[in-house]
Design a protein around this motif. Structure first.
Motif, PDB file in Angstrom:
ATOM      1  N   LYS A  55       0.756  -1.500   0.104  1.00 24.78           N
ATOM      2  CA  LYS A  55       0.093   0.104   0.079  1.00 24.78           C
ATOM      3  C   LYS A  55       1.006   1.336   0.263  1.00 24.78           C
ATOM      4  O   LYS A  55       0.280   2.328   0.028  1.00 24.78           O
ATOM      5  CB  LYS A  55      -1.188   0.065   1.276  1.00 24.78           C
ATOM      6  CG  LYS A  55      -1.638  -1.140   1.341  1.00 24.78           C
ATOM      7  CD  LYS A  55      -2.765  -1.102   2.516  1.00 24.78           C
ATOM      8  CE  LYS A  55      -3.655  -2.171   2.489  1.00 24.78           C
ATOM      9  NZ  LYS A  55      -4.642  -2.100   3.731  1.00 24.78           N
ATOM     10  N   THR A  90      -4.903 -12.505  11.320  1.00 23.61           N
ATOM     11  CA  THR A  90      -4.752 -11.647  10.260  1.00 23.61           C
ATOM     12  C   THR A  90      -3.602 -12.160   9.338  1.00 23.61           C
ATOM     13  O   THR A  90      -2.474 -12.833  10.119  1.00 23.61           O
ATOM     14  CB  THR A  90      -4.475 -10.310  10.578  1.00 23.61           C
ATOM     15  OG1 THR A  90      -3.947  -9.435   9.419  1.00 23.61           O
ATOM     16  CG2 THR A  90      -3.381 -10.014  11.577  1.00 23.61           C
ATOM     17  N   ASN A  93      -0.065  -6.899   7.865  1.00 27.15           N
ATOM     18  CA  ASN A  93      -0.624  -5.678   7.078  1.00 27.15           C
ATOM     19  C   ASN A  93       0.065  -4.443   7.928  1.00 27.15           C
ATOM     20  O   ASN A  93       0.713  -4.670   9.028  1.00 27.15           O
ATOM     21  CB  ASN A  93      -1.905  -5.531   7.711  1.00 27.15           C
ATOM     22  CG  ASN A  93      -2.391  -5.805   9.033  1.00 27.15           C
ATOM     23  OD1 ASN A  93      -2.101  -4.622   9.825  1.00 27.15           O
ATOM     24  ND2 ASN A  93      -3.104  -6.725   9.473  1.00 27.15           N
ATOM     25  N   TRP A  95      -0.503  -2.488  10.310  1.00 29.23           N
ATOM     26  CA  TRP A  95      -0.700  -2.162  11.451  1.00 29.23           C
ATOM     27  C   TRP A  95      -0.139  -3.058  12.570  1.00 29.23           C
ATOM     28  O   TRP A  95      -0.053  -2.769  13.974  1.00 29.23           O
ATOM     29  CB  TRP A  95      -2.404  -2.404  11.817  1.00 29.23           C
ATOM     30  CG  TRP A  95      -3.154  -0.959  11.635  1.00 29.23           C
ATOM     31  CD1 TRP A  95      -3.935  -0.836  10.297  1.00 29.23           C
ATOM     32  CD2 TRP A  95      -3.267   0.015  12.222  1.00 29.23           C
ATOM     33  NE1 TRP A  95      -4.546   0.275  10.408  1.00 29.23           N
ATOM     34  CE2 TRP A  95      -3.999   0.947  11.310  1.00 29.23           C
ATOM     35  CE3 TRP A  95      -2.812   0.782  13.458  1.00 29.23           C
ATOM     36  CZ2 TRP A  95      -4.383   2.258  11.944  1.00 29.23           C
ATOM     37  CZ3 TRP A  95      -3.081   1.734  13.916  1.00 29.23           C
ATOM     38  CH2 TRP A  95      -3.883   2.940  13.019  1.00 29.23           C
ATOM     39  N   GLU A 137      -8.602  -9.258  10.424  1.00 34.05           N
ATOM     40  CA  GLU A 137      -9.022  -8.640   9.230  1.00 34.05           C
ATOM     41  C   GLU A 137     -10.502  -9.220   9.192  1.00 34.05           C
ATOM     42  O   GLU A 137     -10.832 -10.310   9.287  1.00 34.05           O
ATOM     43  CB  GLU A 137      -8.090  -9.218   8.125  1.00 34.05           C
ATOM     44  CG  GLU A 137      -6.761  -8.452   8.347  1.00 34.05           C
ATOM     45  CD  GLU A 137      -5.651  -8.803   7.295  1.00 34.05           C
ATOM     46  OE1 GLU A 137      -5.585  -8.211   6.335  1.00 34.05           O
ATOM     47  OE2 GLU A 137      -5.384  -9.925   7.234  1.00 34.05           O
ATOM     48  N   ASN A 164      -9.120  -3.674   9.561  1.00 36.87           N
ATOM     49  CA  ASN A 164      -9.511  -3.176   8.427  1.00 36.87           C
ATOM     50  C   ASN A 164     -10.957  -3.106   8.310  1.00 36.87           C
ATOM     51  O   ASN A 164     -11.542  -3.614   9.026  1.00 36.87           O
ATOM     52  CB  ASN A 164      -8.878  -3.814   7.288  1.00 36.87           C
ATOM     53  CG  ASN A 164      -9.543  -5.346   7.094  1.00 36.87           C
ATOM     54  OD1 ASN A 164      -9.843  -5.934   8.040  1.00 36.87           O
ATOM     55  ND2 ASN A 164      -9.464  -5.858   5.816  1.00 36.87           N
ATOM     56  N   ASN A 170     -13.406  -0.707  15.690  1.00 38.17           N
ATOM     57  CA  ASN A 170     -11.834  -1.099  14.874  1.00 38.17           C
ATOM     58  C   ASN A 170     -10.852  -0.116  15.255  1.00 38.17           C
ATOM     59  O   ASN A 170     -11.140   0.385  16.307  1.00 38.17           O
ATOM     60  CB  ASN A 170     -12.110  -0.466  13.472  1.00 38.17           C
ATOM     61  CG  ASN A 170     -12.479   0.545  13.198  1.00 38.17           C
ATOM     62  OD1 ASN A 170     -11.789   1.585  13.639  1.00 38.17           O
ATOM     63  ND2 ASN A 170     -13.771   0.662  12.333  1.00 38.17           N
TER      64      ASN A 170
END
Length: 557
Positions: A55, A90, A93, A95, A137, A164, A170
């Motif tokens: 990303k 997850t 990612n 985080w 996730e 996400n 969240n």
């Protein structure tokens, strides 16, 4: 630092090898939270320390530091306390790093879960670890909810917090916001108190689960710091990284190699490159464009990436200084291809395991080498009696800090009478104090007094028969009550190979005949051509599945 960093001494009376020079005592006295805060406060706050490549999200030291502290504060307000398990359900990612250290700063114990386990296995592990929160996730929410319903002994329903998506609660709206009550004093924030880094659990990790349900390993602060500190060490160079190093691992989030690089980045102030899923095309792009200096590669994926390079391309991997292959033993073809293209790098076989928190030995020339600092080792026969130099047997190890073992299991069965952990591998120590890894003990093919080590012949076949991409030799019993095994060889052919099954079988058997004695050769009875090697959830070869397939094919004949 002693001249001979990896100095292995041998106690011939007790048949114990020990690596005696240990330079990391001061580092391992700190808890992970204390070390994180110390590093973040002494590093340039504008330095990019975390780059999530998929990303193009970059986080500076200041962002990582403040986000982790906010997460710690908000987790505590949710009721998460020291010793509580927080599950990461997850893939990798952007985080993960700050969530991990948010947990550690408030005393919570992270567990990076295997998202591909079946529902029943997932619920069983939930019962074992008793999570107080799950960071997930959204694609896995249904599986989590179904698994929670199947739990039999869960004492409390955990907080479910999305990483996400828009579903609430969240991460963004619950645990990373600045509390409204009063401004956070980032400069004077303190990590939770850890009284004994050698005894208190820092993180939980799952074993591969190659023989059944994964086991939950408890790693202490000292053992994690031990692994982080000497991760890139080897006999030639003990000081391999500095603040300019850029690290990356071709491995899933829950592998100890990926976890250790995450910790290494956060605890030593290194830039880490990460991504959610690494395909061969993305992997090549990432290696070309990210100035990576150190990376650990899973051999199969690395080989596919390297095959994308032009024959004489030495430019794409010019920034790489060190390559370690781990997770499985690389073939000579993978090793030689990487050396050909990454001309500025040194290449190593890396041997380690989750139970030890990291690498055990690392060598440029074979799978094994001298023990890393502080390790003790014995080689044991089938009756668990110690063996001497150049005698192959089961490997038993003791790291420099106590092992807490597996959660909810009788750990006594994993130790010998001297308290060394029997790790399930098979190998020997040579006269130079170097460990040679030969196979998993359970994968040996035994017939009467003969023992065939499959891994050796996997490599021989793939290297000597140009049509073969991968070879796997496995044993199986022809009847349930027979203690002896016969062998079968599974091969994957390279693209566009036109040889018949009979022609491939003859090449395989002719090659094996050159390397097996007259009693061993008749043990190998079948050759099968397949399209893919079955794998377990972690991505490693599933030799149990291959053994069952070999038996099924034999019974059908």
């Amino acid at each position: 630092m002693p001249e001979e960093y990896l100095k292995v001494v041998y106690d011939s009376q007790n048949k114990i090898w020990k690596s005696v020079n240990y330079p990391y005592g001061d580092v391992t006295k700190l808890s992970l939270g204390e070390k994180f805060l110390q590093t973040m406060r002494s590093t340039d706050p504008t330095k990019i320390i975390d780059h999530f490549y998929d990303k193009n999200i970059l986080k500076s030291v200041k962002e990582v530091y403040e986000q982790a502290i906010l997460i710690a504060i908000n987790l505590k307000q949710l009721g998460i306390k020291k010793g509580d398990c927080v599950i990461f359900f997850t893939l990798n990612n952007e985080w993960i790093a700050v969530l991990t250290f948010g947990c550690i700063l408030c005393g919570a114990v992270p567990l990076y879960f295997e998202v591909h386990l079946d529902k029943e296995s997932t619920s069983t592990l939930f019962d074992v670890v008793q999570p107080m929160a799950m960071l997930y996730e959204e694609q896995y929410l249904q599986k989590i909810e179904e698994s929670l319903k199947c739990c039999k002994n869960l004492k409390q329903t955990p907080h479910l917090i999305a990483i996400n998506g828009e579903k609430e609660p969240n991460v963004k709206n619950l645990i990373s916001m600045n509390p409204e009550s009063k401004p956070v004093d980032f400069a004077n924030f303190r990590s939770v108190r850890i009284d004994d880094t050698k005894e208190e659990t820092a993180i939980l990790v799952l074993t591969s689960g190659s023989t059944g349900l994964p086991k939950v390993v408890q790693l202490t602060h000292a053992l994690v710091m031990h692994g982080v500190a000497m991760y890139w060490d080897n006999a030639e160079n003990w000081e391999n990284i500095d603040e300019n190093s850029v690290v990356f691992s071709f491995s899933p989030l829950r592998w100890i190699s990926q976890i250790q690089l995450l910790f290494q980045s956060m605890l030593f102030g290194l830039k880490r490159i990460s991504s959610c899923i690494v395909t061969k095309q993305l992997g090549l792009e990432l290696l070309r464009n990210s100035d990576i200096t150190h990376f650990l590669g899973v051999p199969t994926l690395c080989y596919e990436i390297l095959l994308l390079l032009d024959e004489n391309d030495t430019e794409s991997l010019k920034s790489v200084r060190k390559v370690m292959f781990g997770g499985e033993t690389p073939t000579k073809a993978v090793f030689e291809l990487s050396i050909k293209h990454a001309v500025n790098a040194t290449h190593y076989y890396r041997y380690g395991m989750s139970e030890m928190g990291s690498v055990i030995c690392c060598d440029r020339y074979f799978n094994g080498g001298k023990l890393m600092p502080g390790y003790e080792l014995q080689i044991l026969d089938d009756r668990l009696q110690p063996l001497g130099v150049n005698k192959p047997g089961q490997i038993a190890l003791r790291p420099p800090f106590p092992l807490k073992g597996y959660m909810s299991l009788d750990n006594s069965v994993y130790y010998n009478e001297r308290g060394l952990f029997i790790n399930g591998d098979y190998g020997f120590m040579d006269e130079y104090g170097k460990l040679h890894i030969l196979a998993r003990y359970k994968n040996l093919i035994k017939f009467n007094c003969e023992v065939i080590i499959p891994d050796i012949f996997d490599a021989i076949l793939a290297y000597n028969i140009p049509e073969i991409y991968v070879a796997r030799l496995v044993g199986y019993r022809t009847t349930q009550n027979d203690g002896n095994q016969v062998g079968a060889c599974f091969v994957i052919l390279k693209p566009n190979v036109t040889l018949s099954h009979a022609e491939i079988s003859k090449k395989v058997m002719d090659t094996l005949k050159l390397h097996l004695n007259e009693k061993q050769f008749p043990i190998i009875q079948d050759v099968h051509i397949i399209d893919a090697i079955p794998t377990i959830a972690q991505g490693k070869d599933d030799r149990i599945a291959l053994s069952k397939l070999a038996a099924a094919k034999s019974y059908n004949i």
